[in-house]
Design a protein around this motif. Structure first.
Motif, PDB file in Angstrom:
ATOM      1  N   SER A 107       3.295  -4.579 -10.678  1.00 49.99           N
ATOM      2  CA  SER A 107       2.759  -3.307 -10.190  1.00 49.99           C
ATOM      3  C   SER A 107       1.297  -3.414  -9.748  1.00 49.99           C
ATOM      4  O   SER A 107       0.829  -2.581  -8.977  1.00 49.99           O
ATOM      5  CB  SER A 107       2.931  -2.205 -11.236  1.00 49.99           C
ATOM      6  OG  SER A 107       2.615  -2.687 -12.506  1.00 49.99           O
ATOM      7  N   THR A 145       6.738  13.789  -0.769  1.00 53.13           N
ATOM      8  CA  THR A 145       6.299  13.268  -2.070  1.00 53.13           C
ATOM      9  C   THR A 145       6.914  14.089  -3.182  1.00 53.13           C
ATOM     10  O   THR A 145       7.229  15.268  -3.012  1.00 53.13           O
ATOM     11  CB  THR A 145       4.763  13.325  -2.212  1.00 53.13           C
ATOM     12  OG1 THR A 145       4.357  14.700  -2.097  1.00 53.13           O
ATOM     13  CG2 THR A 145       4.074  12.478  -1.167  1.00 53.13           C
ATOM     14  N   TYR A 190       0.849  -1.202   0.000  1.00 53.05           N
ATOM     15  CA  TYR A 190       0.000   0.000   0.000  1.00 53.05           C
ATOM     16  C   TYR A 190       0.879   1.244   0.000  1.00 53.05           C
ATOM     17  O   TYR A 190       1.880   1.319   0.722  1.00 53.05           O
ATOM     18  CB  TYR A 190      -0.905   0.018   1.243  1.00 53.05           C
ATOM     19  CG  TYR A 190      -1.787  -1.201   1.300  1.00 53.05           C
ATOM     20  CD1 TYR A 190      -3.047  -1.192   0.719  1.00 53.05           C
ATOM     21  CD2 TYR A 190      -1.319  -2.383   1.867  1.00 53.05           C
ATOM     22  CE1 TYR A 190      -3.843  -2.330   0.722  1.00 53.05           C
ATOM     23  CE2 TYR A 190      -2.109  -3.520   1.877  1.00 53.05           C
ATOM     24  CZ  TYR A 190      -3.371  -3.491   1.299  1.00 53.05           C
ATOM     25  OH  TYR A 190      -4.142  -4.617   1.291  1.00 53.05           O
ATOM     26  N   THR A 210       6.792   1.680  -7.888  1.00 57.38           N
ATOM     27  CA  THR A 210       6.154   0.785  -8.858  1.00 57.38           C
ATOM     28  C   THR A 210       7.193  -0.085  -9.546  1.00 57.38           C
ATOM     29  O   THR A 210       7.043  -1.303  -9.654  1.00 57.38           O
ATOM     30  CB  THR A 210       5.422   1.623  -9.932  1.00 57.38           C
ATOM     31  OG1 THR A 210       4.651   2.625  -9.280  1.00 57.38           O
ATOM     32  CG2 THR A 210       4.534   0.760 -10.791  1.00 57.38           C
ATOM     33  N   LEU A 260       0.438  -3.246  -6.098  1.00 54.43           N
ATOM     34  CA  LEU A 260       0.525  -1.975  -5.367  1.00 54.43           C
ATOM     35  C   LEU A 260      -0.857  -1.316  -5.344  1.00 54.43           C
ATOM     36  O   LEU A 260      -1.362  -0.884  -6.380  1.00 54.43           O
ATOM     37  CB  LEU A 260       1.544  -1.057  -6.052  1.00 54.43           C
ATOM     38  CG  LEU A 260       1.859   0.242  -5.310  1.00 54.43           C
ATOM     39  CD1 LEU A 260       2.497  -0.047  -3.961  1.00 54.43           C
ATOM     40  CD2 LEU A 260       2.797   1.111  -6.146  1.00 54.43           C
ATOM     41  N   HIS A 261      -1.449  -1.255  -4.193  1.00 51.72           N
ATOM     42  CA  HIS A 261      -2.762  -0.619  -4.072  1.00 51.72           C
ATOM     43  C   HIS A 261      -2.566   0.823  -3.623  1.00 51.72           C
ATOM     44  O   HIS A 261      -1.968   1.081  -2.582  1.00 51.72           O
ATOM     45  CB  HIS A 261      -3.655  -1.412  -3.115  1.00 51.72           C
ATOM     46  CG  HIS A 261      -4.127  -2.698  -3.714  1.00 51.72           C
ATOM     47  ND1 HIS A 261      -5.084  -3.503  -3.156  1.00 51.72           N
ATOM     48  CD2 HIS A 261      -3.773  -3.310  -4.885  1.00 51.72           C
ATOM     49  CE1 HIS A 261      -5.298  -4.561  -3.938  1.00 51.72           C
ATOM     50  NE2 HIS A 261      -4.508  -4.468  -4.984  1.00 51.72           N
ATOM     51  N   ARG A 262      -3.079   1.720  -4.440  1.00 53.91           N
ATOM     52  CA  ARG A 262      -2.869   3.149  -4.209  1.00 53.91           C
ATOM     53  C   ARG A 262      -4.010   3.716  -3.382  1.00 53.91           C
ATOM     54  O   ARG A 262      -5.166   3.567  -3.729  1.00 53.91           O
ATOM     55  CB  ARG A 262      -2.767   3.881  -5.537  1.00 53.91           C
ATOM     56  CG  ARG A 262      -1.509   3.506  -6.254  1.00 53.91           C
ATOM     57  CD  ARG A 262      -1.491   4.012  -7.678  1.00 53.91           C
ATOM     58  NE  ARG A 262      -0.202   3.706  -8.250  1.00 53.91           N
ATOM     59  CZ  ARG A 262       0.882   4.453  -8.073  1.00 53.91           C
ATOM     60  NH1 ARG A 262       0.811   5.571  -7.373  1.00 53.91           N
ATOM     61  NH2 ARG A 262       2.024   4.096  -8.611  1.00 53.91           N
ATOM     62  N   SER A 274       0.433   5.792  -0.995  1.00 56.45           N
ATOM     63  CA  SER A 274      -0.523   6.820  -1.403  1.00 56.45           C
ATOM     64  C   SER A 274      -0.455   7.041  -2.906  1.00 56.45           C
ATOM     65  O   SER A 274       0.515   6.672  -3.569  1.00 56.45           O
ATOM     66  CB  SER A 274      -0.244   8.132  -0.665  1.00 56.45           C
ATOM     67  OG  SER A 274       0.660   8.929  -1.401  1.00 56.45           O
ATOM     68  N   SER A 275      -1.491   7.662  -3.426  1.00 64.19           N
ATOM     69  CA  SER A 275      -1.555   7.932  -4.871  1.00 64.19           C
ATOM     70  C   SER A 275      -0.460   8.901  -5.307  1.00 64.19           C
ATOM     71  O   SER A 275      -0.234   9.086  -6.492  1.00 64.19           O
ATOM     72  CB  SER A 275      -2.931   8.504  -5.219  1.00 64.19           C
ATOM     73  OG  SER A 275      -3.197   9.624  -4.385  1.00 64.19           O
ATOM     74  N   GLU A 276       0.257   9.510  -4.365  1.00 62.02           N
ATOM     75  CA  GLU A 276       1.326  10.462  -4.696  1.00 62.02           C
ATOM     76  C   GLU A 276       2.705   9.795  -4.755  1.00 62.02           C
ATOM     77  O   GLU A 276       3.725  10.478  -4.877  1.00 62.02           O
ATOM     78  CB  GLU A 276       1.357  11.580  -3.649  1.00 62.02           C
ATOM     79  CG  GLU A 276       0.145  12.487  -3.699  1.00 62.02           C
ATOM     80  CD  GLU A 276       0.108  13.318  -4.981  1.00 62.02           C
ATOM     81  OE1 GLU A 276       1.048  14.088  -5.221  1.00 62.02           O
ATOM     82  OE2 GLU A 276      -0.865  13.177  -5.747  1.00 62.02           O
ATOM     83  N   ALA A 277       2.755   8.475  -4.669  1.00 63.91           N
ATOM     84  CA  ALA A 277       4.050   7.778  -4.589  1.00 63.91           C
ATOM     85  C   ALA A 277       4.913   8.014  -5.819  1.00 63.91           C
ATOM     86  O   ALA A 277       4.409   8.235  -6.921  1.00 63.91           O
ATOM     87  CB  ALA A 277       3.825   6.290  -4.412  1.00 63.91           C
ATOM     88  N   ILE A 308      -1.338  10.582   2.738  1.00 60.79           N
ATOM     89  CA  ILE A 308      -2.161   9.373   2.669  1.00 60.79           C
ATOM     90  C   ILE A 308      -3.316   9.487   3.675  1.00 60.79           C
ATOM     91  O   ILE A 308      -3.140  10.005   4.775  1.00 60.79           O
ATOM     92  CB  ILE A 308      -1.309   8.109   2.935  1.00 60.79           C
ATOM     93  CG1 ILE A 308      -2.070   6.843   2.554  1.00 60.79           C
ATOM     94  CG2 ILE A 308      -0.835   8.041   4.397  1.00 60.79           C
ATOM     95  CD1 ILE A 308      -1.186   5.598   2.487  1.00 60.79           C
TER      96      ILE A 308
END
Ligand SMILES: *Cc1c(COP(=O)(O)O)cnc(C)c1O
Length: 479
Positions: A202, A244, A182, A192, A205-207, A184-187, A216
């Motif tokens: 990939s 980030t 897991y 990835t 990987l749960h965003r 955050s969507s900002e990774a 997050i």
């Protein structure tokens, strides 16, 4: 030349005194090059060397000749991050001392894969300092790598091996579990890539969505973990962001550590640049919880200004770290005396056997400037980010696009995306300044990342004036 001469030849200079004199002149010119960096453009288009000079070099050339070519064809066209008005992506500036450090390391030409010699001890010292800086236990392990991308690979490989003891030897196919990580969507995209490289793919990987601060959302994370467990998946790792790439946001690392502990998950942190805020007592509270990570990846070549390339991975559980990478090849026996001793070897903590002496330049920068001054540079950049935020507020043509967390400022000229991109391209082409772009909530923004010890506030004045002027002119030309 007689055959016997050829067999006995070396690559050392024939005339050491001449070589010494030429080398001294080169060093003088290099130091001037850095001293005068402000007077040159941030960037100019390089010569396409591979097209203009691609003959295989068969015969030797003199040092003077080689230098003449390099100093005119290569040296004048750097990335630009040594310049005070480089603000793109996240690049460290480097230091003058870094030049000297690289020279010393090249002189020793040590291979720090292992064995018993001084360079190994310098790297151990650097790792030990890193553990103290980040509050890791003395029993933790660590090693230097080429950057955070590789540190993410190594850290996540250790976490993966913890999923099922069979994985190291029998591979993922031996396990029926479906591991899920897991972030955050900002990774950063290197996370990835790391999961792709270590065979998890990939899709594992749960965003997790972020808050309005681009951190997050811990509740969304908890919901996703429990939904995945219900679906028969196998959560194994939480990846926190300390800075980030888009906006410099720092996840609530303490909260993530709590969740990881409660859910029995590995807690990895990507702290590429942001982790270095830990050096500053003023900024440190922002990173609270970083000391609880199972593995922490960060760079020395970004906000610590060590010359490229060098990053670091710290791992809380030394035995898990060594178990993931240790080998027992007979030709690499580590139980010998003298040069064959020196266990444990760094090559047993990562994928590489031959390893350069990057530790020297890290050691050098830390010793030459000291933590307090390096911390002051980090704080200066964060203060400059606030200053830039203030300049943006004073210009009605400009609009701030994300909260300023540490050292990154995202904003735009109030005009379509294409015009903002054109502004950034022209800033580069004219050598005025080098911000980059990013996409925030679907819109293209001008992104200024301050990891530059040479930047002064006046450089940000120059940047803002140039953006407003270029933007206003372009808006008239392309209404
Ligand atoms: C730069 C960066 C990376 C990758 O680090 P490298 O040193 O370029 O390999 C990873 N994560 C973040 C947040 C970064 O800024």
């Amino acid at each position: 030349m007689a055959t016997s001469d050829r067999v006995e030849a070396t690559l050392d200079p024939d005339d050491w005194e001449r070589y010494r004199a030429s080398s001294h002149r080169i060093l003088d010119q290099l130091i001037d090059f850095l001293k005068d960096v402000r007077s040159r453009p941030v960037w100019r288009a390089p010569i396409e060397i591979e097209r203009t000079d691609d003959d295989l070099p068969m015969a030797p050339r003199s040092l003077e000749d080689v230098w003449r070519w390099l100093s005119t064809q290569v040296l004048p066209y750097p990335t630009g991050n040594i310049h005070p008005r480089f603000f793109g992506w996240v690049h460290g500036t480097g230091t003058v001392g870094g030049v000297v450090a690289e020279m010393i390391a090249a002189t020793m030409n040590s291979n720090v894969g292992g064995r018993e010699h001084a360079a190994v001890h310098v790297e151990r010292q650097v790792v030990s300092w890193a553990k103290r800086i980040f509050g890791f236990p003395e029993t933790a392990s660590g090693l230097l790598l080429s950057g955070t991308s590789m540190a993410n690979v190594v850290g996540l490989a250790i976490a993966r091996n913890g999923v099922d003891a069979r994985i190291k030897h029998a591979g993922l196919a031996a396990s029926r579990l479906r591991p899920i990580a897991y972030v955050s969507s900002e990774a950063h995209v290197s996370v990835t890539k790391a999961l792709e490289l270590i065979g998890l793919g990939s899709d594992c990987l749960h965003r997790v969505p972020v808050t309005s601060e681009f951190e997050i959302d811990p509740n969304a994370l908890l919901q996703q973990i429990s939904a995945d467990r219900v679906a028969g998946l196998h959560p194994f790792c939480i990846i926190g962001n300390a800075g980030t790439v888009n906006t410099g946001a720092v996840d609530d690392l303490g909260r993530l550590a709590d969740i990881a502990a409660a859910e029995a998950l590995w807690f990895h942190i990507d702290g590429a640049f942001g982790a270095l805020a830990q050096l500053s007592p003023r900024l440190q509270p922002r990173l609270r919880g970083i000391e609880r990570a199972d593995s922490l990846a960060f760079d020395f070549h970004k906000w610590l200004h060590v010359p490229y390339s060098v990053g670091c991975l710290l791992v809380r559980d030394e035995s898990a770290h060594r178990a993931a990478f240790a080998t027992d090849a007979g030709y690499l026996a580590k139980d010998g005396r003298a040069l064959s001793g020196g266990a444990p070897w760094f090559s047993d903590y990562g994928p590489e056997l031959s390893r350069g002496f990057s530790a020297l330049k890290v050691w050098f920068v830390l010793q030459e400037h000291g933590i307090e001054k390096l911390a002051a540079m980090v704080e200066k950049n964060c203060d400059q980010a606030r200053y830039l935020e203030g300049l943006i507020a004073q210009h009605s043509e400009l609009e701030l696009c994300a909260p300023v967390s540490l050292n990154i400022v995202c904003f735009r000229f109030r005009a379509p995306d294409a015009l903002n991109r054109e502004i950034v391209d022209q800033l580069h082409e004219r050598g005025i300044a080098a911000p980059s772009t990013a996409t925030i909530r679907g819109r293209l923004v001008i992104r200024v990342a301050l990891t530059n010890h040479r930047t002064m506030r006046a450089d940000l004045d120059v940047l803002v004036d140039a953006i407003v002027e270029l933007g206003s002119r372009l808006r008239v030309e392309t209404p």
